[in-house]
Design an enzyme around this catalytic site. Structure first.
Site, PDB file in Angstrom:
ATOM      1  N   ASP A  21       0.920  -0.933  -0.077  1.00 35.57           N
ATOM      2  CA  ASP A  21      -0.001   0.102  -0.261  1.00 35.57           C
ATOM      3  C   ASP A  21       0.437   0.998   0.258  1.00 35.57           C
ATOM      4  OD1 ASP A  21      -2.169   1.478  -0.096  1.00 35.57           O
ATOM      5  OD2 ASP A  21      -2.595   1.184   1.526  1.00 35.57           O
ATOM      6  N   ASN A  69     -10.743  -2.224  -5.642  1.00 33.33           N
ATOM      7  CA  ASN A  69     -10.266  -1.228  -5.780  1.00 33.33           C
ATOM      8  C   ASN A  69     -10.926  -1.300  -7.851  1.00 33.33           C
ATOM      9  OD1 ASN A  69      -7.064  -2.487  -4.926  1.00 33.33           O
ATOM     10  ND2 ASN A  69      -7.805  -1.308  -4.219  1.00 33.33           N
TER      11      ASN A  69
END
Ligand code: IPE
Ligand code: IPE
Ligand code: MG
Length: 250
Positions: A21, A69
């Protein structure tokens, strides 16, 4: 001291999972578009795959794209999918040379055809490789995985292939996408976020968690070594007492 030499290679985690991330924030800090962050994320990914394999880690699972996502802007999703095809295509020879096997978990059918095909092609070409297994989590989420497992189990019960009374956790877990993969011993998340984001919820039941503020494109060799060294300092008690472990008293 050299960090690598502080690692006890006889006590390596056999499976490390990573929530990669911070690509967007990395790019923003440098005044670039988010996609530049993703491109640099791929550089970090290549380095970590190489280092993990060099150390002798058997499984490395990388969270590359979550079910959630898909809700990002279309341009970013498209760019990520293109980057995925390009990266897997470019890395295939290196995977073969280095005896790495590629696997993927997630709703792979939801990926664009080109992506699905490239993935399948590299998975097939590397399927007999033994040194390290690289598992890409793509269009993956635990809720999706668990729901699918429950549906498949229900179907097998309906079809008379499975008896409810015989369902153990082992049988249940054989319906998960990670069926042939041992649970991760170490889960790393970069970028300072302290959450799991729908990743391997069951499989990390007893994993050691390691959070670092380092953004994914900056997570390189040395950061990986640090995470392993930290892991090796943990006492994994699995419900027992510390005394039981030191007395070797089962
Ligand atoms: C991780 O970086 C990559 C993916 C989720 C595909 P992000 O894109 O989430 O980066 P941040 O969290 O916005 O910084
Ligand atoms: C988690 O990152 C998914 C991947 C690393 C692929 P996100 O950046 O999507 O996570 P949240 O939504 O901020 O928790
Ligand atoms: Mg993020």
């Amino acid at each position: 001291m050299d960090l690598k030499s502080a690692i006890d290679i006889t006590r390596l985690p056999s499976h490390v999972a990573i929530i990669m991330d911070g690509n967007g924030r990395w790019a923003k800090q440098k005044g670039f578009e988010r996609n530049v962050g993703h491109q640099n994320g791929v550089v970090a990914l290549s380095e970590i795959v190489e280092v993990a394999s060099e150390l002798g880690i058997k499984y490395l699972t990388l969270y590359a794209f979550s079910t959630e996502n898909w809700n990002r802007p279309k341009e970013e999703v498209d760019a990520l999918m293109s980057l995925l095809v390009e990266t897997i295509h470019k890395e295939t020879d290196r995977l073969i040379e280095n005896d790495l096997r590629l696997m993927a978990i997630g709703d792979l059918k939801s990926l664009p055809d080109k992506c699905h095909q490239q993935l399948q092609d590299t998975i097939n070409k590397t399927s007999l490789n033994k040194k390290t297994t690289l598992v890409l989590a793509l269009s993956y989420s635990s809720k999706w995985e668990i729901l699918n497992a429950v549906k498949a189990i229900s179907k097998d019960i309906n079809d008379g292939k499975l008896d409810i009374d015989n369902i153990s956790y082992e049988i249940f877990s054989s319906y998960l996408t990670t069926a042939s993969i041992p649970d991760p011993e170490l889960l790393i998340r970069t970028s300072g976020e302290m959450r799991i984001s729908n990743f391997l919820l069951l499989q990390i039941a007893y994993s050691e968690l390691y959070f670092t503020d380092v953004l994914w494109p900056d997570f390189r060799k040395e950061q990986f070594y640090k995470a392993i060294i930290d892991f090796q300092k943990r006492e994994r008690r699995f419900g027992k007492t510390s005394e039981q472990l030191s007395n070797n008293n089962d």
